[in-house]
Scaffold this active site. Structure first.
Site, PDB file in Angstrom:
ATOM      1  CG  ASN A  53      -1.925   1.053   1.259  1.00  0.00           C
ATOM      2  OD1 ASN A  53      -1.925   1.823   0.363  1.00  0.00           O
ATOM      3  ND2 ASN A  53      -2.863   0.958   2.032  1.00  0.00           N
ATOM      4  NE  ARG A 113      -5.419   2.168  -0.938  1.00  0.00           N
ATOM      5  CZ  ARG A 113      -5.359   3.428  -0.550  1.00  0.00           C
ATOM      6  NH1 ARG A 113      -4.131   3.759   0.009  1.00  0.00           N
ATOM      7  NH2 ARG A 113      -6.059   4.303  -0.665  1.00  0.00           N
ATOM      8  CG  HIS A 128     -12.118   5.031   1.543  1.00  0.00           C
ATOM      9  ND1 HIS A 128     -12.807   6.265   2.015  1.00  0.00           N
ATOM     10  CD2 HIS A 128     -10.617   5.688   1.512  1.00  0.00           C
ATOM     11  CE1 HIS A 128     -11.572   7.209   2.497  1.00  0.00           C
ATOM     12  NE2 HIS A 128     -10.496   6.510   2.186  1.00  0.00           N
ATOM     13  N   GLY A 160     -12.096   8.519   8.426  1.00  0.00           N
ATOM     14  CA  GLY A 160     -10.684   8.743   9.040  1.00  0.00           C
ATOM     15  C   GLY A 160      -9.962  10.055   8.483  1.00  0.00           C
ATOM     16  N   GLY A 212      -9.276  10.629   5.575  1.00  0.00           N
ATOM     17  CA  GLY A 212     -10.121  10.753   4.452  1.00  0.00           C
ATOM     18  C   GLY A 212     -11.286   9.984   4.813  1.00  0.00           C
ATOM     19  NE  ARG A 231      -8.205  14.164   0.405  1.00  0.00           N
ATOM     20  CZ  ARG A 231      -8.534  13.040   0.823  1.00  0.00           C
ATOM     21  NH1 ARG A 231      -9.472  12.406   0.659  1.00  0.00           N
ATOM     22  NH2 ARG A 231      -7.306  12.212   0.672  1.00  0.00           N
ATOM     23  CG  ASP A 288      -5.473  13.741  15.111  1.00  0.00           C
ATOM     24  OD1 ASP A 288      -6.423  13.549  15.837  1.00  0.00           O
ATOM     25  OD2 ASP A 288      -4.380  13.027  15.073  1.00  0.00           O
ATOM     26  N   GLY A 320     -10.120   5.210  11.001  1.00  0.00           N
ATOM     27  CA  GLY A 320      -9.641   5.947  12.386  1.00  0.00           C
ATOM     28  C   GLY A 320     -10.357   6.467  13.181  1.00  0.00           C
ATOM     29  CB  ILE A 321     -12.717   9.191  13.081  1.00  0.00           C
ATOM     30  CG1 ILE A 321     -11.754  10.227  12.493  1.00  0.00           C
ATOM     31  CG2 ILE A 321     -13.867  10.014  13.754  1.00  0.00           C
ATOM     32  CD1 ILE A 321     -11.902  11.526  11.595  1.00  0.00           C
ATOM     33  N   GLY A 322     -14.021   6.536  12.886  1.00  0.00           N
ATOM     34  CA  GLY A 322     -15.085   5.761  13.217  1.00  0.00           C
ATOM     35  C   GLY A 322     -14.856   4.660  14.230  1.00  0.00           C
ATOM     36  CD  GLU A 323     -11.124   0.820  12.324  1.00  0.00           C
ATOM     37  OE1 GLU A 323     -10.270   0.652  13.220  1.00  0.00           O
ATOM     38  OE2 GLU A 323     -11.103   0.771  11.281  1.00  0.00           O
ATOM     39  CG  ASN A 324      -9.428   4.283  17.058  1.00  0.00           C
ATOM     40  OD1 ASN A 324      -9.468   3.337  17.689  1.00  0.00           O
ATOM     41  ND2 ASN A 324      -8.802   4.108  15.859  1.00  0.00           N
ATOM     42  CD  GLU A 379      -8.255   0.198   2.772  1.00  0.00           C
ATOM     43  OE1 GLU A 379      -7.667   0.676   3.880  1.00  0.00           O
ATOM     44  OE2 GLU A 379      -8.771   0.950   2.100  1.00  0.00           O
TER      45      GLU A 379
HETATM   46  P1  AMP Z   1      -7.084   7.059   9.301  1.00  0.00           P
HETATM   47  O1  AMP Z   1      -6.896   8.018   8.297  1.00  0.00           O
HETATM   48  O2  AMP Z   1      -8.100   6.186   9.076  1.00  0.00           O
HETATM   49  O3  AMP Z   1      -5.832   6.478   9.834  1.00  0.00           O
HETATM   50  O4  AMP Z   1      -7.767   8.073  10.635  1.00  0.00           O
HETATM   51  C1  AMP Z   1      -7.020   9.130  11.051  1.00  0.00           C
HETATM   52  C2  AMP Z   1      -7.785   9.938  11.859  1.00  0.00           C
HETATM   53  O5  AMP Z   1      -8.483   9.049  12.846  1.00  0.00           O
HETATM   54  C3  AMP Z   1      -6.738  10.750  13.087  1.00  0.00           C
HETATM   55  O6  AMP Z   1      -6.760  12.166  12.267  1.00  0.00           O
HETATM   56  C4  AMP Z   1      -7.672  11.004  14.129  1.00  0.00           C
HETATM   57  O7  AMP Z   1      -8.511  11.884  14.131  1.00  0.00           O
HETATM   58  C5  AMP Z   1      -8.381   9.697  14.197  1.00  0.00           C
HETATM   59  N1  AMP Z   1      -7.939   8.562  15.168  1.00  0.00           N
HETATM   60  C6  AMP Z   1      -6.941   7.816  14.652  1.00  0.00           C
HETATM   61  N2  AMP Z   1      -6.624   6.986  15.993  1.00  0.00           N
HETATM   62  C7  AMP Z   1      -7.203   7.383  16.938  1.00  0.00           C
HETATM   63  C8  AMP Z   1      -7.503   7.128  18.360  1.00  0.00           C
HETATM   64  N3  AMP Z   1      -6.772   6.063  18.897  1.00  0.00           N
HETATM   65  N4  AMP Z   1      -8.378   7.688  18.860  1.00  0.00           N
HETATM   66  C9  AMP Z   1      -8.941   8.761  18.390  1.00  0.00           C
HETATM   67  N5  AMP Z   1      -8.949   9.118  17.098  1.00  0.00           N
HETATM   68  C10 AMP Z   1      -8.209   8.419  16.351  1.00  0.00           C
END
Ligand code: AMP
Length: 399
Positions: free
Chosen positions: A8, A89, A178, A207, A209, A238, A280, A328-332, A383
């Site tokens: 990737n 990818r 995605h 995340g 994106g 964006r 972030d 990132g955001i959806g999971e955390n 992915e």
């Molecule tokens: P991604 O592009 O999927 O890696 O998501 C990145 C974004 O997810 C980051 O800019 C954070 O805002 C959020 N994120 C990632 N990890 C965490 C975490 N452990 N807790 C809260 N937000 C997170």
């Protein structure tokens, strides 16, 4: 136990994973960061170990060579011939690819022709493919496209209302992105939908994106990203969708060139641009909680746009059986999930367990209460495993 490798690559990074298939066991993973800069970072995880070194990667070729050499050095493989397939990818597959494809001259040419639609990505993918081809000349390679899953959209969902001849002549349309993640989520989501005849899923890959996709019977019906990943919901840097005249107006009032404004909308907008704090979400949420009004506004816009798309896709699908949060955001990020779900509560009857939501991070869990009209879950996306599965299916199984 054939071994496959997934790649990737971004403009300055190269992530890899090595799988034992078909068990889908991860033998090794890692990342080459800051390619092209004087201070590279190389991380490799294998056999319970995690090593970090700081080599210089002048280009993707050097990074690819280091990756394959490290696999031998770390004892992940004994011989290069053990790697039976490599899956790359690729962000933009345009109109050409509705599934993964073998790399050959024709595939390379098509990916190259699509560089204008994925400026940073497709060129880096090709450089990377060529680097691995040089490092492992006998290994078959496949391309897995972020856009492929979205090729099932109907013209009324993917056509932009510009003069039709222009759309046709230049292949201007919604391609989405995605797709590999949304496909993975839709497959994983099926286990919550036993007995549902025609499953309707809305997956939120949110995340840095972000994209939202409507899926019916395992097929993409609509997705939020557009011709490029700039479209759809607001993101880390964006804009997402806006009145197109904003572009012209900003060019005219700032005196910046079209290219400069395009870069601004891609790299200096979204969470970063509205809040002035960060791209972030964690930083922006912290600032909002400390009374920063612009940060709060950014959070509100983000959550409302997500809820808007979910509402739109609820109508498009004629209902929804499963709402998935991922990336990132959806999971955390419980605070974003809570805000989005609250926005859906009155109209769509979404009710989540606040306690479960508040502690759920990075793992699969059901968030909705039994009385919720839509089941809501977190599913961590993967992915790479989708690419590994295609490597196995196309290059190994049955041979
Ligand atoms: P991604 O592009 O999927 O890696 O998501 C990145 C974004 O997810 C980051 O800019 C954070 O805002 C959020 N994120 C990632 N990890 C965490 C975490 N452990 N807790 C809260 N937000 C997170």
């Amino acid at each position: 136990m054939p071994i496959v490798m997934t790649i990737n690559s971004g403009s300055s990074s190269l992530k890899f994973k090595v799988y034992d298939m078909p068990e889908e066991k991860v033998l090794c993973s890692g990342n080459c960061e800051r390619i092209g800069l004087p201070d590279g970072i190389f991380t490799i995880k294998y056999n319970g170990n995690s090593d970090v070194t700081y080599p210089v990667f002048p280009n993707h070729g050097v990074a690819a060579k280091l990756v394959v050499q490290s696999l031998i050095e770390k004892g992940v493989i004994q011989d290069f011939n053990e790697i039976k397939a490599i899956g790359h990818r690729i962000v933009q597959g345009g109109k050409y690819f509705s599934s993964s494809a073998f790399f050959n001259e024709d595939t390379e040419k098509k990916i190259e022709s699509l560089i204008p639609l994925a400026l940073l990505h497709n060129a880096a993918h090709l450089t990377c493919y060529r680097a691995f081809k040089e490092a492992l000349p006998n290994c078959p390679a496949i391309a897995t496209f972020d856009t492929a899953f979205h090729q099932t959209m109907e013209p009324a969902d993917y056509t932009f209302p510009i003069p039709y001849e222009l759309s046709k002549k230049y292949d201007i349309r919604r391609y989405g992105a995605h797709g590999t993640s949304h496909q993975y989520l839709s497959l994983e989501g099926l286990k919550y939908l036993k007995g549902v005849k025609h499953p309707r899923i809305i997956s939120c890959h949110i995340g840095s994106g972000s994209s939202i996709t409507a899926i019916k019977d395992g097929k993409c019906v609509a997705t939020s990203m557009g011709l490029t990943p700039l479209g759809g919901v607001m993101m880390g840097t964006r804009t997402g969708d806006m009145d197109p005249s904003v572009f012209n107006h900003v060019v005219s009032v700032t005196g910046k060139s079209a290219e400069e404004v395009y870069q601004m909308f891609n790299k200096k907008s979204g969470f970063l641009g509205v809040s002035g704090v960060s791209n972030d979400t964690r930083d922006v949420l912290a600032a909002a909680e400390n009374g920063n009004e612009r940060a709060l506004l950014a959070v509100q816009i983000f959550c409302r746009r997500i809820a808007d798309f979910i509402g739109q896709y609820f109508v498009r699908l004629g209902g929804c059986d499963l709402l998935i949060f991922s990336a990132g955001i959806g999971e955390n990020e419980p605070r974003i999930r809570r805000r989005v779900c609250h926005l859906l509560e009155e109209a769509l009857g979404v009710k989540i367990d606040e306690k479960i939501n508040s502690t759920a991070r990075g793992k699969e869990v059901v968030l909705s209460l039994p009385e919720s009209k839509i089941k809501v879950v977190i599913i961590p996306t993967d992915e790479e495993v989708m690419i590994a599965r295609d490597c196995y299916a196309m290059c190994i199984k049955g041979k």
